[in-house]
Write an enzyme that holds these catalytic residues in place. Structure first.
Site, PDB file in Angstrom:
ATOM      1  N   GLU A 291     -23.581   4.933  22.007  1.00 48.63           N
ATOM      2  CA  GLU A 291     -23.150   3.534  22.013  1.00 48.63           C
ATOM      3  C   GLU A 291     -23.875   2.768  20.909  1.00 48.63           C
ATOM      4  O   GLU A 291     -25.097   2.835  20.804  1.00 48.63           O
ATOM      5  CB  GLU A 291     -23.483   2.923  23.382  1.00 48.63           C
ATOM      6  CG  GLU A 291     -23.214   1.435  23.445  1.00 48.63           C
ATOM      7  CD  GLU A 291     -23.503   0.841  24.811  1.00 48.63           C
ATOM      8  OE1 GLU A 291     -23.015   1.363  25.830  1.00 48.63           O
ATOM      9  OE2 GLU A 291     -24.239  -0.159  24.856  1.00 48.63           O
TER      10      GLU A 291
ATOM     11  N   THR B 274     -20.192  -1.951  21.443  1.00 51.56           N
ATOM     12  CA  THR B 274     -20.339  -3.050  22.404  1.00 51.56           C
ATOM     13  C   THR B 274     -19.651  -4.319  21.905  1.00 51.56           C
ATOM     14  O   THR B 274     -19.310  -4.446  20.728  1.00 51.56           O
ATOM     15  CB  THR B 274     -21.832  -3.358  22.683  1.00 51.56           C
ATOM     16  OG1 THR B 274     -22.454  -3.725  21.451  1.00 51.56           O
ATOM     17  CG2 THR B 274     -22.539  -2.168  23.288  1.00 51.56           C
TER      18      THR B 274
ATOM     19  N   GLY C 269     -19.757  -8.983  31.214  1.00 52.02           N
ATOM     20  CA  GLY C 269     -20.593  -9.738  30.267  1.00 52.02           C
ATOM     21  C   GLY C 269     -21.573 -10.609  31.027  1.00 52.02           C
ATOM     22  O   GLY C 269     -21.518 -10.691  32.260  1.00 52.02           O
TER      23      GLY C 269
ATOM     24  N   ALA D 136     -15.468  -7.754  36.538  1.00 55.76           N
ATOM     25  CA  ALA D 136     -14.892  -6.646  35.764  1.00 55.76           C
ATOM     26  C   ALA D 136     -13.716  -6.022  36.512  1.00 55.76           C
ATOM     27  O   ALA D 136     -12.764  -5.542  35.893  1.00 55.76           O
ATOM     28  CB  ALA D 136     -15.967  -5.604  35.475  1.00 55.76           C
TER      29      ALA D 136
ATOM     30  N   TYR E  78     -24.710   0.583  38.272  1.00 57.97           N
ATOM     31  CA  TYR E  78     -26.134   0.210  38.241  1.00 57.97           C
ATOM     32  C   TYR E  78     -26.943   0.996  39.269  1.00 57.97           C
ATOM     33  O   TYR E  78     -27.027   0.600  40.435  1.00 57.97           O
ATOM     34  CB  TYR E  78     -26.273  -1.315  38.479  1.00 57.97           C
ATOM     35  CG  TYR E  78     -25.520  -2.073  37.428  1.00 57.97           C
ATOM     36  CD1 TYR E  78     -26.146  -2.481  36.264  1.00 57.97           C
ATOM     37  CD2 TYR E  78     -24.144  -2.298  37.550  1.00 57.97           C
ATOM     38  CE1 TYR E  78     -25.438  -3.118  35.255  1.00 57.97           C
ATOM     39  CE2 TYR E  78     -23.428  -2.940  36.551  1.00 57.97           C
ATOM     40  CZ  TYR E  78     -24.079  -3.344  35.403  1.00 57.97           C
ATOM     41  OH  TYR E  78     -23.369  -3.959  34.409  1.00 57.97           O
TER      42      TYR E  78
ATOM     43  N   GLN F  80     -26.042   1.980  33.850  1.00 61.45           N
ATOM     44  CA  GLN F  80     -27.115   1.270  33.164  1.00 61.45           C
ATOM     45  C   GLN F  80     -28.228   2.289  32.894  1.00 61.45           C
ATOM     46  O   GLN F  80     -28.318   3.316  33.582  1.00 61.45           O
ATOM     47  CB  GLN F  80     -27.643   0.151  34.079  1.00 61.45           C
ATOM     48  CG  GLN F  80     -28.707  -0.730  33.485  1.00 61.45           C
ATOM     49  CD  GLN F  80     -28.289  -1.338  32.162  1.00 61.45           C
ATOM     50  OE1 GLN F  80     -28.373  -0.659  31.120  1.00 61.45           O
ATOM     51  NE2 GLN F  80     -27.843  -2.577  32.182  1.00 61.45           N
TER      52      GLN F  80
HETATM   53  P1  FAD Z   1     -19.141  -6.739  37.519  1.00 59.45           P
HETATM   54  O1  FAD Z   1     -18.690  -5.388  37.908  1.00 59.45           O
HETATM   55  O2  FAD Z   1     -18.128  -7.838  37.530  1.00 59.45           O
HETATM   56  O3  FAD Z   1     -20.350  -7.124  38.506  1.00 59.45           O
HETATM   57  C1  FAD Z   1     -21.139  -8.288  38.266  1.00 59.45           C
HETATM   58  C2  FAD Z   1     -21.804  -8.712  39.574  1.00 59.45           C
HETATM   59  O4  FAD Z   1     -20.806  -9.238  40.466  1.00 59.45           O
HETATM   60  C3  FAD Z   1     -22.476  -7.568  40.351  1.00 59.45           C
HETATM   61  O5  FAD Z   1     -23.605  -8.097  40.993  1.00 59.45           O
HETATM   62  C4  FAD Z   1     -21.419  -7.142  41.368  1.00 59.45           C
HETATM   63  O6  FAD Z   1     -22.019  -6.573  42.519  1.00 59.45           O
HETATM   64  C5  FAD Z   1     -20.754  -8.479  41.669  1.00 59.45           C
HETATM   65  N1  FAD Z   1     -19.317  -8.344  41.988  1.00 59.45           N
HETATM   66  C6  FAD Z   1     -18.425  -7.570  41.362  1.00 59.45           C
HETATM   67  N2  FAD Z   1     -17.202  -7.736  41.900  1.00 59.45           N
HETATM   68  C7  FAD Z   1     -17.346  -8.644  42.890  1.00 59.45           C
HETATM   69  C8  FAD Z   1     -16.445  -9.254  43.804  1.00 59.45           C
HETATM   70  N3  FAD Z   1     -15.149  -8.955  43.797  1.00 59.45           N
HETATM   71  N4  FAD Z   1     -16.944 -10.172  44.690  1.00 59.45           N
HETATM   72  C9  FAD Z   1     -18.261 -10.510  44.662  1.00 59.45           C
HETATM   73  N5  FAD Z   1     -19.169  -9.951  43.806  1.00 59.45           N
HETATM   74  C10 FAD Z   1     -18.698  -9.040  42.948  1.00 59.45           C
HETATM   75  N6  FAD Z   1     -22.522  -6.630  28.182  1.00 59.45           N
HETATM   76  C11 FAD Z   1     -21.926  -7.188  27.102  1.00 59.45           C
HETATM   77  O7  FAD Z   1     -21.951  -8.411  26.946  1.00 59.45           O
HETATM   78  N7  FAD Z   1     -21.294  -6.414  26.172  1.00 59.45           N
HETATM   79  C12 FAD Z   1     -21.213  -5.061  26.273  1.00 59.45           C
HETATM   80  O8  FAD Z   1     -20.622  -4.406  25.425  1.00 59.45           O
HETATM   81  C13 FAD Z   1     -21.837  -4.442  27.403  1.00 59.45           C
HETATM   82  N8  FAD Z   1     -21.804  -3.097  27.559  1.00 59.45           N
HETATM   83  C14 FAD Z   1     -22.313  -2.534  28.708  1.00 59.45           C
HETATM   84  C15 FAD Z   1     -22.173  -1.159  28.909  1.00 59.45           C
HETATM   85  C16 FAD Z   1     -22.642  -0.573  30.080  1.00 59.45           C
HETATM   86  C17 FAD Z   1     -22.443   0.901  30.277  1.00 59.45           C
HETATM   87  C18 FAD Z   1     -23.280  -1.370  31.063  1.00 59.45           C
HETATM   88  C19 FAD Z   1     -23.804  -0.743  32.330  1.00 59.45           C
HETATM   89  C20 FAD Z   1     -23.455  -2.736  30.859  1.00 59.45           C
HETATM   90  C21 FAD Z   1     -22.965  -3.341  29.693  1.00 59.45           C
HETATM   91  N9  FAD Z   1     -23.055  -4.712  29.465  1.00 59.45           N
HETATM   92  C22 FAD Z   1     -22.476  -5.280  28.358  1.00 59.45           C
HETATM   93  C23 FAD Z   1     -23.776  -5.577  30.407  1.00 59.45           C
HETATM   94  C24 FAD Z   1     -22.850  -6.171  31.498  1.00 59.45           C
HETATM   95  O9  FAD Z   1     -21.902  -7.044  30.915  1.00 59.45           O
HETATM   96  C25 FAD Z   1     -23.745  -6.931  32.483  1.00 59.45           C
HETATM   97  O10 FAD Z   1     -24.577  -6.033  33.171  1.00 59.45           O
HETATM   98  C26 FAD Z   1     -23.041  -7.870  33.435  1.00 59.45           C
HETATM   99  O11 FAD Z   1     -24.026  -8.682  34.075  1.00 59.45           O
HETATM  100  C27 FAD Z   1     -22.256  -7.177  34.545  1.00 59.45           C
HETATM  101  O12 FAD Z   1     -21.162  -6.563  34.062  1.00 59.45           O
HETATM  102  P2  FAD Z   1     -20.235  -5.652  35.008  1.00 59.45           P
HETATM  103  O13 FAD Z   1     -19.055  -5.292  34.248  1.00 59.45           O
HETATM  104  O14 FAD Z   1     -21.008  -4.579  35.643  1.00 59.45           O
HETATM  105  O15 FAD Z   1     -19.836  -6.781  36.116  1.00 59.45           O
END
Ligand code: FAD
Length: 316
Positions: free
Chosen positions: A18, A49, A125, A144, A177, A208
């Site tokens: 990445e 990213t 994000g 997401a 995570y 992560q």
């Molecule tokens: P989500 O899956 O939406 O989760 C976020 C939080 O909301 C979690 O606490 C989850 O438990 C909670 N949640 C999810 N769905 C629900 C629901 N329906 N109801 C209530 N709560 C819910 N960031 C960037 O800005 N750019 C990147 O390119 C980038 N690449 C990454 C690559 C990887 C492999 C990883 C692991 C992370 C990356 N990140 C990146 C960081 C990521 O954007 C952050 O960790 C962000 O805070 C969470 O993203 P997520 O997609 O896991 O969110």
């Protein structure tokens, strides 16, 4: 080729890399040179990213405010195009909910389809500087899982619709995570939310970073018990400076094992010794993961290649 097909057909663990797009000012040649050392390992694809632009509002003498771009990176799609044309390998752009409406994301998907890119990692994000918690863009996605749903509903062009008859056009990865997402109340809830992403159509998970493999093995076990059956690719980052023993836990809400921390502290001011300890630890993690039959190992390169290249030489 889709990452899901690569995972299904590979038979043995492979490295997944990445990179972070450069801030404005770096040239295409400089970027391509920075990833050139990875090419001797024939990576099957490269993840790129995604970052939202940062703006600030400045007050004019007449009391009005105007918006100014203060920090931006070259877009993931542009970087993917540059990599594909130079190295002829697959790229996997990350797409984030943050800072975009659903329509703007649809427009990004049009661009990816136009370029023949059919792999995506879908993420929420984070909040931007000054924001206490993540605030969805009006007309955008909150989680997401909603983004994954949006991508699965994407209709696209006639070209896409033709392909859609045969298969789902985009292969979608999502984040997981092992030490729980920092906003989640507990690991069970976080895994239930991960399952929502998979149920919405995600094909695989990338974790992560973690520094204790037992944390990953336990996470995979819990995910399987929760009914998540897709591949879960472990994410690794070699520690490279002593400051990171505080910075990484703060930024990514993770633990660094005491054995690693003590070695780094013992190395003190010796930067090269710290670098070596971090690289060796990561190589040890990587070998153990491969021995446990992981499908691939994802490296957060953060634009650095020397340590990753050493690890790849030793492990693959
Ligand atoms: P989500 O899956 O939406 O989760 C976020 C939080 O909301 C979690 O606490 C989850 O438990 C909670 N949640 C999810 N769905 C629900 C629901 N329906 N109801 C209530 N709560 C819910 N960031 C960037 O800005 N750019 C990147 O390119 C980038 N690449 C990454 C690559 C990887 C492999 C990883 C692991 C992370 C990356 N990140 C990146 C960081 C990521 O954007 C952050 O960790 C962000 O805070 C969470 O993203 P997520 O997609 O896991 O969110």
């Amino acid at each position: 080729m889709k990452v899901s097909d690569i995972l299904a057909q590979s038979g043995k663990a492979f490295p997944s890399l990445e990179i972070v797009p450069p801030l404005r000012g770096l040239t295409k040649d400089e970027l391509l040179e920075s990833i050139a050392p990875f090419m001797e390992f024939s990576p099957k694809y490269i993840n790129v990213t995604s970052h939202r632009d940062e703006f600030e509002f400045r007050e004019s003498p007449d009391g009005t405010f105007s918006r100014h771009l203060v920090r931006n990176r070259i877009s993931e799609t542009t970087v993917c195009t540059a990599i594909m044309s130079k190295y002829n390998i697959e790229t996997v752009p990350h797409i984030i909910c943050a800072g975009a409406t659903a329509e703007e994301i649809e427009s990004k998907l049009d661009n990816l389809e136009f370029l023949g890119i059919n792999n995506i990692v879908a993420l929420r994000g984070d909040s931007i500087t000054g924001e206490k918690r993540f605030t969805p863009t009006p007309g955008g996605y909150r989680y997401a899982s909603e983004l994954v749903e949006g991508i699965r509903q994407y209709q696209g062009s006639a070209n896409y619709q033709r392909k859609r008859k045969e298969e789902r056009y985009f292969c979608i990865g999502v984040g997981g995570y092992p030490e729980k997402h920092f906003e989640a109340a507990n690991i069970e809830t976080d895994i239930a939310n991960l399952k929502k992403k998979v149920d919405a159509g995600a094909d695989y998970v990338i974790t992560q970073m973690f520094f204790d493999n037992n944390v990953y093995y336990d996470f995979v076990r819990r995910c399987r018990e929760a009914g998540i059956t897709v591949p879960i690719i472990p994410g690794l980052k070699p520690l490279s400076t002593a400051r990171q023993i505080n910075l990484l836990p703060e930024s990514f809400s993770l633990d660094i094992p005491i054995e690693l921390t003590s070695e780094i502290v013992k190395a003190g001011e010796d930067k090269e010794a710290v670098y070596k300890i971090g690289t060796e630890w990561c190589a040890m993690q990587c070998k153990d993961l491969i021995a446990h039959g992981v499908p691939a190992v994802h490296f957060y390169t953060m634009g650095k290649s020397r340590n990753i290249v050493n690890i790849l030489k030793e492990c693959f």
